[in-house]
Each structure stands twice: as C-alpha cells, then as structure tokens.
Motif scaffolding. Structure first.
Motif, PDB file in Angstrom:
ATOM      1  N   UNK A 168       5.260  19.059  19.124  1.00  0.00           N
ATOM      2  CA  UNK A 168       6.689  19.470  19.840  1.00  0.00           C
ATOM      3  C   UNK A 168       7.763  19.671  18.732  1.00  0.00           C
ATOM      4  N   UNK A 169       8.347  20.898  20.008  1.00  0.00           N
ATOM      5  CA  UNK A 169       9.905  21.890  18.776  1.00  0.00           C
ATOM      6  C   UNK A 169      10.559  19.878  18.991  1.00  0.00           C
ATOM      7  N   UNK A 170      10.418  18.858  20.045  1.00  0.00           N
ATOM      8  CA  UNK A 170      11.213  17.674  18.853  1.00  0.00           C
ATOM      9  C   UNK A 170      10.884  16.462  19.398  1.00  0.00           C
ATOM     10  N   UNK A 171       9.146  16.254  19.662  1.00  0.00           N
ATOM     11  CA  UNK A 171       8.704  15.694  18.960  1.00  0.00           C
ATOM     12  C   UNK A 171       7.867  15.830  19.168  1.00  0.00           C
ATOM     13  N   UNK A 172       5.910  14.252  19.280  1.00  0.00           N
ATOM     14  CA  UNK A 172       5.324  14.623  19.255  1.00  0.00           C
ATOM     15  C   UNK A 172       4.442  14.102  20.267  1.00  0.00           C
ATOM     16  N   UNK A 173       3.150  14.415  20.542  1.00  0.00           N
ATOM     17  CA  UNK A 173       2.250  13.407  22.161  1.00  0.00           C
ATOM     18  C   UNK A 173       1.456  12.737  21.035  1.00  0.00           C
ATOM     19  N   UNK A 174       1.255  11.740  21.993  1.00  0.00           N
ATOM     20  CA  UNK A 174       0.576  10.634  21.360  1.00  0.00           C
ATOM     21  C   UNK A 174      -0.174  10.039  21.997  1.00  0.00           C
ATOM     22  N   UNK A 175      -1.942   9.674  22.194  1.00  0.00           N
ATOM     23  CA  UNK A 175      -2.640   8.898  22.181  1.00  0.00           C
ATOM     24  C   UNK A 175      -2.959   7.242  21.891  1.00  0.00           C
ATOM     25  N   UNK A 176      -2.327   6.491  22.696  1.00  0.00           N
ATOM     26  CA  UNK A 176      -2.563   5.103  23.034  1.00  0.00           C
ATOM     27  C   UNK A 176      -4.294   4.446  22.876  1.00  0.00           C
ATOM     28  N   UNK A 177      -5.327   4.785  21.990  1.00  0.00           N
ATOM     29  CA  UNK A 177      -7.010   4.598  22.696  1.00  0.00           C
ATOM     30  C   UNK A 177      -6.828   2.416  23.079  1.00  0.00           C
ATOM     31  N   UNK A 178      -5.579   2.230  22.782  1.00  0.00           N
ATOM     32  CA  UNK A 178      -5.765   0.751  22.933  1.00  0.00           C
ATOM     33  C   UNK A 178      -6.341   1.206  24.819  1.00  0.00           C
ATOM     34  N   UNK A 179      -5.143   1.997  24.987  1.00  0.00           N
ATOM     35  CA  UNK A 179      -4.925   0.935  27.099  1.00  0.00           C
ATOM     36  C   UNK A 179      -5.411   3.004  27.751  1.00  0.00           C
ATOM     37  N   UNK A 180      -5.668   3.578  26.789  1.00  0.00           N
ATOM     38  CA  UNK A 180      -6.236   5.500  27.596  1.00  0.00           C
ATOM     39  C   UNK A 180      -5.095   5.704  27.583  1.00  0.00           C
ATOM     40  N   UNK A 181      -4.273   5.700  27.371  1.00  0.00           N
ATOM     41  CA  UNK A 181      -2.269   6.317  27.182  1.00  0.00           C
ATOM     42  C   UNK A 181      -2.115   7.547  26.653  1.00  0.00           C
ATOM     43  N   UNK A 182      -2.095   8.164  27.045  1.00  0.00           N
ATOM     44  CA  UNK A 182      -0.783  10.082  26.821  1.00  0.00           C
ATOM     45  C   UNK A 182       0.186   9.678  27.215  1.00  0.00           C
ATOM     46  N   UNK A 183       1.317  10.157  25.927  1.00  0.00           N
ATOM     47  CA  UNK A 183       2.059  10.864  26.988  1.00  0.00           C
ATOM     48  C   UNK A 183       3.025  10.862  25.382  1.00  0.00           C
ATOM     49  N   UNK A 184       3.872  11.282  25.629  1.00  0.00           N
ATOM     50  CA  UNK A 184       4.981  12.240  25.184  1.00  0.00           C
ATOM     51  C   UNK A 184       6.501  11.128  23.983  1.00  0.00           C
ATOM     52  N   UNK A 185       6.076  11.174  22.720  1.00  0.00           N
ATOM     53  CA  UNK A 185       7.282  10.296  21.865  1.00  0.00           C
ATOM     54  C   UNK A 185       8.688  11.287  21.544  1.00  0.00           C
ATOM     55  N   UNK A 186       9.851  10.908  21.058  1.00  0.00           N
ATOM     56  CA  UNK A 186      10.331  12.096  20.929  1.00  0.00           C
ATOM     57  C   UNK A 186      11.201  11.652  19.081  1.00  0.00           C
ATOM     58  N   UNK A 187      11.398  12.124  18.527  1.00  0.00           N
ATOM     59  CA  UNK A 187      11.916  12.194  17.539  1.00  0.00           C
ATOM     60  C   UNK A 187      13.515  12.611  17.451  1.00  0.00           C
ATOM     61  N   UNK A 188      13.377  13.121  18.040  1.00  0.00           N
ATOM     62  CA  UNK A 188      14.766  13.144  18.768  1.00  0.00           C
ATOM     63  C   UNK A 188      16.233  12.885  19.965  1.00  0.00           C
ATOM     64  N   UNK A 189      16.752  12.257  19.762  1.00  0.00           N
ATOM     65  CA  UNK A 189      17.094  11.341  20.844  1.00  0.00           C
ATOM     66  C   UNK A 189      18.404  12.283  22.089  1.00  0.00           C
ATOM     67  N   UNK A 190      19.162  11.779  22.695  1.00  0.00           N
ATOM     68  CA  UNK A 190      19.890  12.634  23.678  1.00  0.00           C
ATOM     69  C   UNK A 190      21.145  12.640  22.942  1.00  0.00           C
ATOM     70  N   UNK A 191      21.264  11.488  22.092  1.00  0.00           N
ATOM     71  CA  UNK A 191      22.737  11.912  21.351  1.00  0.00           C
ATOM     72  C   UNK A 191      22.551  12.612  19.831  1.00  0.00           C
ATOM     73  N   UNK A 192      21.737  13.787  19.944  1.00  0.00           N
ATOM     74  CA  UNK A 192      21.669  13.824  18.585  1.00  0.00           C
ATOM     75  C   UNK A 192      21.279  13.136  16.960  1.00  0.00           C
ATOM     76  N   UNK A 193      20.530  12.155  17.664  1.00  0.00           N
ATOM     77  CA  UNK A 193      19.875  11.292  16.377  1.00  0.00           C
ATOM     78  C   UNK A 193      18.367  11.348  15.666  1.00  0.00           C
TER      79      UNK A 193
END
Length: 684
Positions: free
Chosen positions: A514-539
C-alpha cells in the motif's frame, strides 16, 4: 434506523449509563442540525464484556436469538424416557427400510450435535457398488406454514459464532429427533447411486424417504486414522468399546473398507470436477470444540484432512443430482444456487502478486485459474500458495440462492464447483434453503409417481423473494461469525503485554503493498491486517543490520511489488511481496468502535523463536489457549460482578431495562415477519 453508541460521559438527563453499549433509535434529522433526534432503547452490556460484545454483534447483524415460543414448542413431537419416540407403522410401510441392509455412519467434527448427513457404501449382488447419502428428514417434522416453519424461515440459518451457535430449529429437532445420531432409528431422505465397480460411472440413481440406523458417529480425526490404517484409534470410538475382540476386528475391517471405498469414489468424483475447472480455494476457517458438558474447550483452525474432502465430495454430488431432479420437475420454481464468474479486473492484484514470484495466473476460465493455482507453488514457502488461493477467493463474488424462473439456464452455472446446476440439500437442520429443496424433491417424486403433491409450492415470484431473504441472512451469518472470531482474537491479546509477552511476537507474511504500509498475514493466528511504515508523526520505519526497526525522519517510495523506506540519513530498507517479517501484535482500543488488532513490524527479518519446538508446533494449541484464556477471563469477570448484584438491580430500575421480552424486541420481530408472506396459498 438503529445505531449503537458508547457514551464517554453521561448527561444528567440522559438514560444512557456510562461505559455501556446501548441501542438508540434515530427518529428524525433536521436539515438545519448536525445532530439527529432519537431515543434510548436498551442497554446491551458493558464495553469489553464478552456477553455485551456478542450482543452487539447480534444487533449489528439483525440476528434475533429469542427462545422458541410455547406455540412453536407445542408442535414438537414427544420424546421422553417415559414416552420415547419411535418409527410409526405407517412410515415403515411408506419408506425404504435400510436398517438391516446398509452400514450407515456419519463423519463430523468432534462434539457435533446436529448431524445432518450420513453415508453408506456397499457391494451389490451384480458386482456394482452402491453409494448412499442420507440426509435428516426435517420436513417430516416441520409442516409448511406451521409456527416452527415460519420461525425457521425468518431465521433462515443457524448462526455459528466463535464460541456458540444459535439454532434455526429447536434442539428437540436439531440435536435429537432430526439428528442422525448413532444407534437410533431416524427418518431420512436418501440419494442412492449404483456405480460401476471400477470406473465408478453412475448407472442409476434413486431418490426417496428412508429409515436408517447409523452404526457409527465418527469424528474426522478418527475416520482419517482408519483411512490411514491406524486401528489404534478404535479406543476413541464408543461403538467399539463393549465388543469382544473377534467382533471388534470384523466390524473394524468392515468400517475401514467403507471409508476407503468412499474416499476412492470421492477422488474420482473430484477428478471429474477438476477436469471441468473446479477450484480449490483458501480460507481461514475456525471451529469450536466442546467438552463433554458442552462447554467451550478449544477454538482451533480447521486442519485439512482427506476425509474432509471425502465427505464434501459426497455432499456436493448429492446436491448436484438433487438440483438436476428438482429443476427437471419444476423448471420455473426450483431453488438452486448460482456462483457467477468474477469480473476479470478483480483478479489484477492476484496476477501481480503471482508475477512477483515468477508465476503466471491465467484467469480466463475457472479451469485455467485452477491449473494456474496448482502450478503456483514455491517449494521453499508453502504460505505463498495459500495466500494466492486466498486472493483468488477474495476476487470471487458470493454464491447466491435463486429461483430458476428468474434467469436463463446458462446463468445457473456454479463457477467455483464447475457444475451446471447446484443446490443445497444436505443440511436441512441448519439451512432453510435445504428445507425448501427437500419439499421440492418430495414433490418431484410424487409427480413421477403420478401422485398428488401434498405441499403447496412457492411460485417463482414468492420463491425469489424468499431467496433474497435467505441470502441476506446468510451474509449476516458470515459477517457475525467473522466479527466474533475477531472479538476473541482481540480479547486474547488485550490482557497481554506486547513488549514482553512471547506470544505477541509472531511471523508475518507481506501479501499486499500500500502507499503508506503493507498488508500482513499471520499464519500462527490466521490474522490479516495492515502494518504502517509511516506513523502519524511523519516518521518512517528504519531497520538496522540486525533487522530491528525504529522510527526516523524520511520518506516512502512505492513500487509495483515492493516498497522502500529511506531515512534522511540515507539508510533504506525494502519490503517485497511475500517477505517474512517479525511482527508485534497488540490491540487498538476504541470507545466508539470495536477493538481491532494492531500489527507492527519490529524486524525486517523472519521471526525466529528462542524455542524452536514451540515455534514449529501447530497453531491448534495456540487457538485452544486463546479461547481458554478468554473464557477464563470472562468467568473471573462474572465472579467479580456477583458482589455488585444490588448495584446492577438498581441500574435495571434506573434505566427501566427489562430482563425478558421487551416491546422493542416484539416490534422488531413483527417488522421482520412483514417481509415474508406467511399465507397458505403458494401458487404452482
């Protein structure tokens, strides 16, 4: 309009208690105001409390779980120790009796109470094989337009949540008289095929009402062990416990032969569908395991076994043949199930992701898609194929029920199963669509015999309206099941310290950029979700030589199959599709919405557990712990609440909350019933 709110503060004049989930009714909304006008309806429960959150899920999906009424229960047949239910002489004359001629057995999840289906296979005198699928005869007990039929029609389905279920039919039927339990006589509707003993080509088929007595109530794992030749599992099968050694061995060999032969037939049936383009798709399916007292014992992801495929193929075969039968008899008013081909643009992400791994996915037809997915295997990472199949699943439209009089025959096709006609016949205990199909099948049999059709069938218009209602309720059932699983995941992680708790750290696989992060799959728990590579402070995220991440000033640059984070100091890290990273799992709390899982990349390298054995063990144990811990937390909370009984009673008086059926609930039921025609006249 019904909405929910979580009030942060309780105004003096407001009846809404603080920190509770509540239902309000929007009455009006003036065009000159930014605020609507409404009134308080009822309290659902405390924020974060399991029962309150489950109640919220039910309300959000318009699921009514009120007990069955006295009038409905009065229609139930009697089955007590003093007056046990038994097969009537009239039914013995009318039905084909399979109790002494067929080895009938069921294969279901452990603890299953609502056994819809059983199977049989035997060798005939002419050398051919006979395959039988025997389904609970629910329509014998549920008369058209009876009180219980109208209630089942309104519910449309059994609702399965992560830790419980809400039945479409009363338990006297769903878990007793209609359930095809072992060692008891039961009414069934059967489809029986005569097959060639070597090619398994279907020679003839018979449909009709039967009487069966299931010999074994097997669970999947036991059936798989027998299929694999491991007879040590026999001690876990109750029907074998009291037999002498000689009888036990003979019956064990008979049962093992039957399971093996069913599996051979299922492989052949599946191979024929595969040639036509049947798809094997991927989804994260979680089921609840109950203990002997019917309490929640485990929540575990479904482990793939060949016997799952064996049972599924037999059910698909029965559904297909029943679909053909009812359509031939009632071409303009049969209830079938269609799965239209997906739009090609929906496959664009799947194609691009596969391309990143060097695979080509041909989506021109279900056949080319199935073949492409079979070939898209990375020998070093089996997760890749799982994710590609999951993406293919997401690109699909949902299968829907429809009336055959509402569309052309070329639109009947089921894309995923590669069948020209398909319906649902095999689960009448938990799906109202199957009850309708059973009545259509009985009418088709009566029509073939030139007999009077006892049940008035739905007209095309009425059936199409009913299909819309059932499709709507099915979507609600799927959504509520997903929400309840997410609720348990959040409750499991909520009480854990993500900084120090080992189980909050896991391996994650990037499956979308994605533009500001990636979508992840956690096989251990069957969880899917976003992980941001840029935080709210712009870092942006930065990873050192050891892979550990930290936030620094910088920028992100997104490419087709990767994303690069570059700091102002010139350090850069690139994340590619299907990279494995180390992820910290925590819970993002919210007072206005449901809590959500928060994923954070803490290392650009794959997760390596200090305890290799723990890391490689099945997620089965982890899912089990999840429910155990959540259930334990709920029990502790309930004990803590017992000291506040007087306060709670005061709350009930203060906010005028009724513990029983309220006028609001009654009006909601009337509104739902208004969508259905419950008259006795359904035109042909």
């Amino acid at each position: 309009m019904t909405v929910m709110t979580r009030p942060r503060e309780t105004p003096r004049a407001s009846p809404c208690p603080q920190d509770f989930r509540v239902v309000v009714r929007i009455d009006s909304w003036e065009s000159t105001s930014v605020y609507p006008n409404g009134h308080f309806v009822r309290v659902l429960g405390r924020i974060g409390d399991l029962e309150g959150e489950i109640a919220t899920i039910l309300v959000e999906n318009s699921i009514s779980v009120v007990p069955f009424s006295e009038a409905q229960m009065c229609e139930m047949p009697v089955n007590t120790p003093g007056n046990p239910w038994k097969v009537s002489p009239e039914e013995e004359r009318e039905r084909q009796d399979l109790r002494k001629t067929h080895l009938v057995f069921s294969i279901d999840p452990k603890g299953c109470e609502d056994v819809d289906d059983t199977l049989s296979v035997r060798t005939l005198d002419n050398g051919h094989l006979e395959l039988g699928v025997h389904i609970a005869d629910v329509t014998h007990f549920v008369a058209p337009n009876s009180y219980i039929d109208i209630e089942a029609r309104t519910r449309a389905t059994t609702y399965y949540l992560a830790d419980r279920r809400y039945d479409m039919l009363p338990s006297k039927l769903s878990a007793d008289l209609c359930s095809l339990l072992g060692g008891v006589d039961r009414y069934a509707v059967s489809v029986i095929w005569e097959l060639d003993k070597t090619s398994y080509e279907i020679k003839k088929v018979w449909y009709g009402r039967t009487i069966i007595r299931s010999a074994y109530k097997l669970f999947y794992e036991a059936a798989q062990e027998l299929l694999d030749g491991n007879f040590n599992i026999v001690n876990d099968i109750p029907e074998f416990r009291d037999l002498d050694e000689k009888t036990r061995q003979a019956r064990l060999e008979e049962l093992a032969w039957a399971i093996g032969k069913l599996t051979d037939i299922a492989r052949h049936v599946r191979a024929k569908r595969d040639c036509c383009g049947a798809l094997e798709l991927e989804g994260v399916e979680v089921r609840v395991q109950l203990d002997e007292k019917k309490n929640i014992h485990d929540l575990i992801p479904k482990q793939p076994l060949e016997v799952h495929e064996t049972v599924a193929e037999c059910m698909i075969l029965a559904n297909h043949w029943v679909a053909k039968k009812i359509w031939e008899s009632f071409p303009h008013q049969a209830l079938l199930r269609q799965h239209p081909p997906p739009h090609q643009e929906f496959f664009s992400e799947l194609r691009e992701c596969a391309k990143a791994k060097g695979f080509f996915i041909d989506t021109r037809s279900n056949k080319t898609l199935a073949d492409s997915l079979d070939n898209a295997n990375d020998p070093n990472d089996p997760i890749v194929n799982r994710l590609l199949r999951s993406m293919a699943t997401q690109a699909m439209s949902n299968a829907l029920y429809f009336s055959t009089g509402s569309c052309a025959e070329e639109e009947f096709h089921h894309y995923g199963l590669a069948l020209d006609k398909y319906t649902h016949f095999t689960s009448p205990i938990r799906r109202y669509s199957d009850i309708i199909v059973h009545r259509l099948l009985m009418a088709a049999i009566a029509k073939d015999k030139k007999m009077e059709i006892k049940d008035n069938l739905f007209s095309n218009k009425d059936l199409e309206e009913l299909c819309r209602h059932i499709n709507n309720r099915n979507r609600a059932a799927q959504h509520s099941q997903k929400q309840s699983t997410e609720l348990f995941q959040c409750m499991y992680f909520k009480d854990k310290d993500p900084e120090n708790e080992e189980r909050c750290i896991s391996d994650g696989v990037i499956y979308s950029i994605r533009t500001n992060g990636v979508l992840l799959f956690i096989p251990r728990f069957g969880i899917k979700g976003a992980a941001y590579l840029k935080n709210k402070d712009g870092l942006v995220i930065s990873c050192g030589p050891d892979g550990r991440s930290e936030w620094k000033p910088g920028s992100l640059q997104r490419f087709q199959n990767k994303i690069t984070s570059t700091t102002t100091g010139g350090e850069s890290v690139t994340f590619h599709l299907f990279d494995h990273v180390t992820v910290r799992i925590s819970v993002q709390a919210s007072r206005c919405h449901s809590d959500t899982i928060r994923l954070e990349i803490i290392s650009s390298k794959p997760y390596m557990s200090p305890d290799t054995e723990l890391f490689h063990q099945s997620s089965l144990l982890l899912k089990s712990d999840l429910v155990k811990e959540v259930t334990r937390s709920v029990e502790e909370a309930q004990l803590a609440q017992e000291v506040k009984v007087n306060v709670i009673q005061e709350d009930y008086q203060k906010y005028c909350q009724t513990k029983g059926r309220s006028l609001y609930m009654l009006l909601e039921e009337i509104r739902d019933l208004a969508l259905l025609d419950v008259s006795n006249s359904y035109g042909m």
